[in-house]
Design an enzyme around this catalytic site. Sequence first.
Site, PDB file in Angstrom:
ATOM      1  N   ARG A 191       0.827  -1.203   0.000  1.00 14.76           N
ATOM      2  CA  ARG A 191       0.000   0.000   0.000  1.00 14.76           C
ATOM      3  C   ARG A 191       0.864   1.257   0.000  1.00 14.76           C
ATOM      4  O   ARG A 191       0.507   2.273  -0.604  1.00 14.76           O
ATOM      5  CB  ARG A 191      -0.941  -0.002   1.203  1.00 14.76           C
ATOM      6  CG  ARG A 191      -1.897   1.189   1.204  1.00 14.76           C
ATOM      7  CD  ARG A 191      -2.901   1.137   2.339  1.00 14.76           C
ATOM      8  NE  ARG A 191      -3.959   0.174   2.067  1.00 14.76           N
ATOM      9  CZ  ARG A 191      -4.185  -0.907   2.788  1.00 14.76           C
ATOM     10  NH1 ARG A 191      -3.420  -1.171   3.812  1.00 14.76           N
ATOM     11  NH2 ARG A 191      -5.171  -1.729   2.474  1.00 14.76           N
ATOM     12  N   ALA A 192       1.999   1.220   0.676  1.00 12.59           N
ATOM     13  CA  ALA A 192       2.873   2.387   0.721  1.00 12.59           C
ATOM     14  C   ALA A 192       3.353   2.769  -0.677  1.00 12.59           C
ATOM     15  O   ALA A 192       3.393   3.958  -1.027  1.00 12.59           O
ATOM     16  CB  ALA A 192       4.068   2.104   1.630  1.00 12.59           C
TER      17      ALA A 192
END
Length: 710
Positions: free
Chosen positions: A275-276
């Site tokens: 997700r980062a």
Amino acid sequence: MTTTYPFSAIVGMDGLRLALLLNAVSPAVGGVLVRGEKGTAKSTAVRAIASLLPEVDVVAGCRFSCDPAAPDPSCPDGPHAPDTGEARPARMVELPVGASEDRLVGALDIERALSDGVKAFEPGLLADAHRGVLYVDEVNLLHDHLIDLLLDAAAMGASYVEREGVSVRHAARFLLVGTMNPEEGELRPQLLDRFGLTVEVAASRDTDERVEVVRRRLAYDEDPEGFAARWAADEDALRERIAAARALLPGVRLGDRALRQIAAVCAGFEVDGMRADIVTARTATALAAWAGRADVRTEDVRGAALLALPHRRRRAPFDAPGLDEDKLDEILRRFEEEDPEPDPDPGPEGPDDGPDGSGPEGPGGADDPGGRPEGGAGDGAREQAPPAAPEPEPSVPDQRTAEHEPAGGGTEGDGGTGGGAAGGERAAVGAAEPFRTRRLDVPGLGEGAAGRRSRARTAHGRTTGARRPRGALSALHLTATVRAAAPHQRARGRRGPGLLVRRDDLREAVREGREGNLVLFVVDASGSMAARKRMSAIKGAVLSLLLDAYQRRDKVGLITFRGADAELALPPTSSVDAAAVRLERLPTGGRTPLAAGLLKARDVLRVERLRDPSRRPLLVVVTDGRATEARRSGGATPVERAGRAARMLAGDGIASVVVDCESGPVRLGLAGALARELRGTPVTLDELRADSVTALVRDVRTVSTSRRAA
């Protein structure tokens, strides 16, 4: 109608303003979490951004704000007729901390469904916020299940409601903004990761800037409409720039080189999951569009990482979020050496431009601290990177050094010769490595705040029974309702296959789950605890219990006793981090006023019972059971006074655990005797470990006899 404080009139807070603007340009970034101390205008900035969002076209009469150009095919109010659109401002919807699940996602009208046979649905706040801003103040105090629903809707762009065989789905795309004060408790790392960006805000220490903040706020309070009119041109300029960046965004090119930079940065900081990387890529693209560029550059990747990665670097519950900028620059520098392809020449608007395009010397900036900007909306501060996080707490002295400092606390028997709090004081030692502890429960069935420790009646959990509704019906117990209505069908004149249900027949489900408790630690910091260099292990055990309290969503408090008296080192709070810091700094030495520590705990619990009567307490006393203090002439001994205080706590019905810290081949069993006086459970440090084969205690089994009888 209240006039909103202008966004362009906000002084400083460059990182917060940039993060909000990037989300306004690209809602796909995933919202922003604003962390900061009280009184830093977090809410003012969030409310101000909503007025800058472009107007939205909606289907007239649609409760779910469908776009007339592309209406939601599954809209509960659909299908929509063509040419029914109208323009309205983007909404700013606030979610209160005490909101229910029905208020958030919407509620089915069970009474109409049963009595009239219609599937009636009342939209919630998620529907109201569609295509607008959803603001959650004090998001860290919101119940976990509400946060899960909120973030799921934000991630999927839709809200799903499943109730009693009726399924409703509607679009829910919004700019999610949460604010929190870390002193009041942290969000779980899993929830932190669901926010796209995070920003730390703090009050400026610059005198001129603080003066300007006060000057503008006083001017706004005196004449809100006139103040807003003076900033109208700057607000219009920001609206136009947001609209232009939105139009440019689909054409921004995120090249393979920029993607590799993003991957290198995320891998270099060892963030979990992917997700980062995705959020950083979306943020870098929004930064390029905000600067009016068609390609993502290195400065965009750097700025995106500073906003998207700090809260994802949190490796343990007590680690402060943050990002090492030197390490970030080193990763990007190594990437440049491996891939030396130069970026295109900078355009007219570089990375140092403010929200209005003006640089640090522009209107309203450092050269004009007291005046109103004439041509720009910013405060003249750099917008590329958020401000640095507050300086970390001073480090704890090294354990090996502290343990070898001269001992002034006397022998273990007398706990030191000094009678005062500073008598025989030793430097603080570091805590040993924490471990996973067994769950310690409060006996009985509570009704406190949702958590993960003790049994309680909750809105979520397994169904254990049914009862008449208390207020609005929220969780129907269908079987019990049918059973209550069935005997009256003939008397009500039933002729057809339908069931005739009246309000008095309705029953709501009684559910059992887990609650959070108030865990009050009473820690012996006297010389007897430090004489055998045990304080490191003891601090490690208390830190382990604090970690357990963090995971179970408890409030915690910390009392220490040493020398001549006891001290409330940390009033009951949701910030377990604060308790960990106080524990690390705890010095030792002096005598052992055990009775004073127990009486202080009784006073604290009495006050907390008035403040929050539904939250049940759990007293955790960490001691070897010794009591050594100045004996009053003709009075009771320290041990007798401690026993009397323990019996008073037991009489109050306080559930307790005594962590026995006595060590060595010869043990006096004083901690066990104290546990008997408290009617509590004695637990050794070894039994406290969840993986210990000698652990025999799982639940706290002690309450007063009268309380059990009741």
